[in-house]
Design a protein around this motif. Structure first.
Motif, PDB file in Angstrom:
ATOM      1  N   HIS A 176      48.516  42.003  46.427  1.00 42.90           N
ATOM      2  CA  HIS A 176      47.105  41.635  46.264  1.00 42.90           C
ATOM      3  C   HIS A 176      46.831  41.058  44.874  1.00 42.90           C
ATOM      4  N   VAL A 180      45.414  37.287  44.190  1.00 44.29           N
ATOM      5  CA  VAL A 180      44.244  36.998  43.354  1.00 44.29           C
ATOM      6  C   VAL A 180      44.602  36.009  42.257  1.00 44.29           C
ATOM      7  N   GLU A 181      45.759  36.227  41.603  1.00 37.44           N
ATOM      8  CA  GLU A 181      46.181  35.324  40.512  1.00 37.44           C
ATOM      9  C   GLU A 181      46.450  33.912  41.015  1.00 37.44           C
ATOM     10  N   ASP A 182      46.970  33.795  42.241  1.00 41.43           N
ATOM     11  CA  ASP A 182      47.273  32.461  42.779  1.00 41.43           C
ATOM     12  C   ASP A 182      46.061  31.800  43.417  1.00 41.43           C
ATOM     13  N   GLY A 183      44.954  32.489  43.440  1.00 45.83           N
ATOM     14  CA  GLY A 183      43.750  31.925  44.017  1.00 45.83           C
ATOM     15  C   GLY A 183      43.688  31.993  45.526  1.00 45.83           C
ATOM     16  N   ARG A 185      43.288  34.750  47.276  1.00 44.29           N
ATOM     17  CA  ARG A 185      42.274  35.731  47.651  1.00 44.29           C
ATOM     18  C   ARG A 185      41.301  35.902  46.489  1.00 44.29           C
ATOM     19  N   THR A 186      40.038  36.022  46.816  1.00 46.72           N
ATOM     20  CA  THR A 186      39.009  36.250  45.801  1.00 46.72           C
ATOM     21  C   THR A 186      38.768  37.744  45.658  1.00 46.72           C
ATOM     22  N   PRO A 187      38.750  38.258  44.432  1.00 53.15           N
ATOM     23  CA  PRO A 187      38.512  39.693  44.259  1.00 53.15           C
ATOM     24  C   PRO A 187      37.192  40.099  44.896  1.00 53.15           C
ATOM     25  N   GLY A 188      37.243  41.145  45.701  1.00 56.64           N
ATOM     26  CA  GLY A 188      36.046  41.618  46.373  1.00 56.64           C
ATOM     27  C   GLY A 188      36.216  43.054  46.824  1.00 56.64           C
ATOM     28  N   THR A 191      39.596  43.802  48.653  1.00 52.84           N
ATOM     29  CA  THR A 191      40.754  43.863  47.751  1.00 52.84           C
ATOM     30  C   THR A 191      40.762  45.166  46.957  1.00 52.84           C
ATOM     31  N   TYR A 192      39.592  45.497  46.424  1.00 56.69           N
ATOM     32  CA  TYR A 192      39.520  46.739  45.642  1.00 56.69           C
ATOM     33  C   TYR A 192      39.774  47.975  46.512  1.00 56.69           C
TER      34      TYR A 192
END
Length: 405
Positions: A176, A180-183, A185-188, A191-192
């Protein structure tokens, strides 16, 4: 298998072995006894015979008396020499055989223990016929090797399980974070939530490891207080009921004892929760799990968790309380547990001066776990429980006279 290589055992010097020393000691005893017997016979027998010759009326100075005494002495020497020689040879032969058997048995034990110390737990000492003590020694060494072999197998499974348990949440977290770092997935919230679930799994694993370590060192902290056995069982059932409803398993309360025990409600609740969770995992939908309690005698009370589930094979029963031991290695942590819970449950029972045991008729025939706790040392509580018990017996077994037809 990682084996610890110990320094080689120094070779024994010639004549320094136990068998050789035993043979030398027995030879000295035999020869000393023979020499003592010969000396006594040669000193005492001729003098006694000389006295009897005098009593017989023969002149001790006569040639006849001298000839008779000389003939007696010669015959005594010859007969005693032959008897002593035969006895000594026979005793030496028996001693040699015994010493060799003892030496072989000791050598077998030494060789086996050396292999065990080197990590080869499959070695066994052959049975000895030298008596109860040697049989007990060989049996103890073989039991030690078998237990160490079991511990080594559990250790290997433990390391494999730990590697898997650590790898899975770490992989999830890394995946995850990379997304997020590769774009991708957007942190949300999702993910959390996933990351928090993975870290929670790691936290549970660390807590389990700490608990089992404390259990092994007898450092589990408890705060006992007088509490009803029925209340403990009812609380455990109430907390476990939602999980049983979701699994489609019937959780029932059997006969309940009214006795009072000195126990830590949270710790005993943890123990019963573990037993109920274990029963739920191993009981199929439609099955039944029953929690009951009864007084065993004047000092002990039993709390029983009995299920109609998978059962336990006879070869697994002696090991189910061992740390990281699982009867079904195909189950993962989420469905089959980590193999730590029962270890902690027994440690908690022993911390209360009680015991935790398991029985099962066999696979597919269910199992029964029995938590045995000592009755409360509090005199008023004990008296109240005894009065309640006596009252029940009176109402059942002693009806008033006017009710009898």
């Amino acid at each position: 298998m990682n084996r610890r290589h110990n320094p080689p055992i120094p070779a024994a010097r010639p004549g320094s072995g136990f068998g050789t020393r035993l043979l030398i000691a027995q030879t000295i005893v035999i020869l000393g006894g023979a020499a003592g017997a010969a000396g006594v016979a040669l000193l005492v027998a001729p003098q006694l015979f000389h006295t009897h010759v005098q009593h017989a009326g023969l002149d001790p100075a006569s040639p006849e008396a001298g000839h008779v005494e000389e003939a007696f002495t010669s015959s005594i020497i010859v007969a005693f020499s032959v008897a002593l020689l035969s006895s000594v040879l026979l005793a030496l032969a028996v001693s040699i055989v015994l010493a060799r058997r003892v030496q072989r048995s000791i050598a077998a034990v030494v060789t086996s223990t050396a292999h065990i110390a080197d990590g080869n737990y499959e070695v066994r000492v052959p049975a000895s016929r030298l008596g109860r003590e040697f049989a007990s020694l060989t049996g103890s060494v073989n039991d030690l090797a078998e237990r160490l072999d079991t511990v080594e197998e559990i250790r290997r499974h433990m390391l494999s399980d730990l590697a898997h348990e650590l790898r899975t949440p770490i992989t999830t977290i890394n995946a995850h974070i990379d997304a997020v770092e590769d774009g991708i997935r957007t942190p949300g919230v999702h993910t959390y939530t996933v990351i928090r679930s993975a870290t929670g799994r790691l936290h549970r694993l660390a807590t389990d490891l700490d608990s089992v370590s404390r259990a092994g060192e007898r450092q589990l902290h408890i705060e006992p207080q007088p509490v009803s056995v029925a209340a403990l069982a009812a609380s455990a059932i109430r907390e476990a009921q939602p999980g049983y409803d979701e699994s489609g398993i019937v959780l029932t309360a059997g006969p309940a004892a009214t006795d009072i025990v000195d126990a830590d409600p949270a710790r005993i609740g943890q123990t019963l929760a573990n037993l109920l969770g274990n029963a739920r995992r191993h009981t199929p939908a439609g099955g039944t799990v029953t929690v009951s309690s009864r007084r065993r005698d004047r000092h002990w009370v039993d709390i029983t968790v009995e299920d109609t589930g998978d059962g336990i094979a006879a070869d697994h029963l002696p090991h189910i309380f061992d740390r990281f031991y699982r009867t079904d290695t195909s189950r993962n942590r989420d469905t089959g547990g980590s193999g730590i819970g029962l270890t902690i449950a027994r440690a908690l029972a022993e911390a209360h001066r009680g015991t935790l045991s398991a029985t099962s008729p066999g696979l597919g025939r269910g199992s029964r776990f029995t938590l045995t706790l000592p009755l409360s040392r509090s005199v008023p509580a004990r008296r109240r429980a005894d009065r309640l018990s006596a009252g029940r017996k009176h109402s059942v077994g002693h009806e008033p006279a006017h009710k009898v037809d």
